[in-house]
Design an enzyme around this catalytic site. Sequence first.
Site, PDB file in Angstrom:
ATOM      1  N   GLU A 126      36.554   7.000  32.226  1.00  0.00           N
ATOM      2  CA  GLU A 126      35.995   8.283  31.791  1.00  0.00           C
ATOM      3  C   GLU A 126      36.673   9.526  32.368  1.00  0.00           C
ATOM      4  OE1 GLU A 126      31.390   7.252  30.924  1.00  0.00           O
ATOM      5  OE2 GLU A 126      31.893   7.428  33.035  1.00  0.00           O
TER       6      GLU A 126
HETATM    7  C1  TNX Z   1      29.150   4.469  32.361  1.00  0.00           C
HETATM    8  S1  TNX Z   1      30.683   2.050  33.128  1.00  0.00           S
HETATM    9  C2  TNX Z   1      29.839   4.656  33.532  1.00  0.00           C
HETATM   10  C3  TNX Z   1      29.112   5.050  34.753  1.00  0.00           C
HETATM   11  C4  TNX Z   1      27.682   5.355  34.460  1.00  0.00           C
HETATM   12  C5  TNX Z   1      27.111   4.317  33.517  1.00  0.00           C
HETATM   13  C6  TNX Z   1      25.651   4.475  33.252  1.00  0.00           C
HETATM   14  C7  TNX Z   1      31.598   3.094  33.603  1.00  0.00           C
HETATM   15  C8  TNX Z   1      32.914   2.594  33.911  1.00  0.00           C
HETATM   16  N1  TNX Z   1      31.169   4.353  33.695  1.00  0.00           N
HETATM   17  O1  TNX Z   1      29.746   6.145  35.353  1.00  0.00           O
HETATM   18  O2  TNX Z   1      26.983   5.352  35.669  1.00  0.00           O
HETATM   19  O3  TNX Z   1      27.814   4.361  32.318  1.00  0.00           O
HETATM   20  O4  TNX Z   1      25.145   3.400  32.514  1.00  0.00           O
END
Ligand code: TNX
Length: 545
Positions: free
Chosen positions: A361
């Site tokens: 992300e």
């Molecule tokens: C996605 S999974 C994220 C996390 C969040 C989560 C909440 C991932 C690699 N990144 O930063 O906490 O969703 O469900």
Amino acid sequence: MTYSMALPLNFLENSLGVADIYKTPARKAHQFLLGTPSEAIAETQPSLGNIIPLPAFVLPVERLSGAESAFTLKAGVHISVVPATAELKNIGQYLAERLNVSTGYEIPVTAAAHAPAKTGIQLALSDADPTLGDEGYLLTITQRRIFLTAYTPAGIFRGIQTLRQMLPPEIESPAGIKNSRKAPWSIPAGTIRDVPRFSWRGVMLDVARHFFSVKDVERLIDLMAYYKMNRFHLHLSDDQGWRLMINSWPQLATYGGSMQVGGAKGGYYTQEDYAHIVEYAQQRYITVIPEIDMPGHTNAALASYPELNCNGAAPPLYSGIDVGFSALCVDKEITYTFVNDVIREIAALTPGSYIHVGGDEVSTLSVSDYSRFIERVQTIVQSHGKQMIGWAEIAQARLSPSSIAQHWKDKFAQLAVQQHAKVIMSPAQKLYMDIKYNDSTQLGLIWAGYIGVKDAYEWEPSTIVNGVTENDILGIEAALWSETIQTMEDIEYMVFPRLPGYAEIGWSQAKDRTWREYEQRLASHGSRLRALGVNFYPSPEVAWK
Ligand code: TNX
């Protein structure tokens, strides 16, 4: 590590009256257990049939001989180990302590000259059957003895979890003898031969959004161990907090770790705390995988050291739950000095082979800047003798075949497989334990839908991403993100009862799994979880006992 000893096949044959225990396919063995209603084993709890994860091969003795037979744990029982290494004695001691909690028996752990012993409980390493592998075990129970053998100490440890689950649930009750059933502590006679399907059966805990104490972490590790899980991934940094002391960059923890989601006081692990967690897990044959998320999810670091920011100005600490806004300055050389220092210190504290670098992300970097950063970080991780793991987005960069991509959504894992890197499966829609069970769950998020107990169980890792097949997959990992999770009770409520199902997906053969049959075993674990004091969600999908 192994010990030369003839496999006690004669012993097994004599005591069980079967010559072909290795030849009976798992399916057939389960028919012994489940059978048609007339054949089904009567409600004699505990039975060989309520073990989670489902063992590869189970043969209850009464199916063959019709004889009533069980081992009964009594005062005066002893545990003997062969060979009498410090490691095996420790495992024996672990078993003695578990059994002491409820029975009150002081069980001595002794050295045995040979195996099998005539009476009591014996834990024995043997190199006679290498197909038991890194974690498999063979457990034989007769009226007079319990004989647990494996190729490795880890295999003995996994077998002990099976043994615990074959005793009455009260065996786990720390309430002491007065509150639990006193006798009989009996275990039905039979044989279990068991090996896992996948080598990676993990749980991830996010200690960055909310911080959890060493005691909480120990408890989660103990509960994972009960279900034979073997990887514990600690998400140690994120926008909201940095949770491990790095001596060369101390403000990361002292300032960057000072808050958590919602703005309350945070916390961090000292290096001694972290080393203790690693050792605690190691004693349970669980490998700790530390994650420092980068280049995104780095607000806590950016707030702690202005020089890590492209504009040289530190942002304030962050206590919200948005994602994607922060990134390290990939063009500054000091960024790589920082990454190298952090990874060097963590690698020195981590005996396991892996360092997780996040990589998820990042919305503020171009793909080429992002990839360049990941490739450089990969070199740094390798220079400290470790393998890099990252969320599957890292597969946009050039990966070494030794690097590992963790799938959570999208199709990036395909790019990893094309580069001969292995994949850990953590599909959010199945394996995210912070996702609500249903619309009445108070805790948790809903961005990936709802994950009921049946949904969590009824899926197959090798069919989730096109082109990512059995051979590409190391295993599975269930993740608990902690935006909404604040206490150990919260952790237990979201993790249980989904975790036993995840453990089974990781350990047991796909062809042996059905929800209908699993639901009955899970129901019988209600009383076990209660005895362990676990605050589990009593899902109406399960007819709890
Ligand atoms: C996605 S999974 C994220 C996390 C969040 C989560 C909440 C991932 C690699 N990144 O930063 O906490 O969703 O469900």
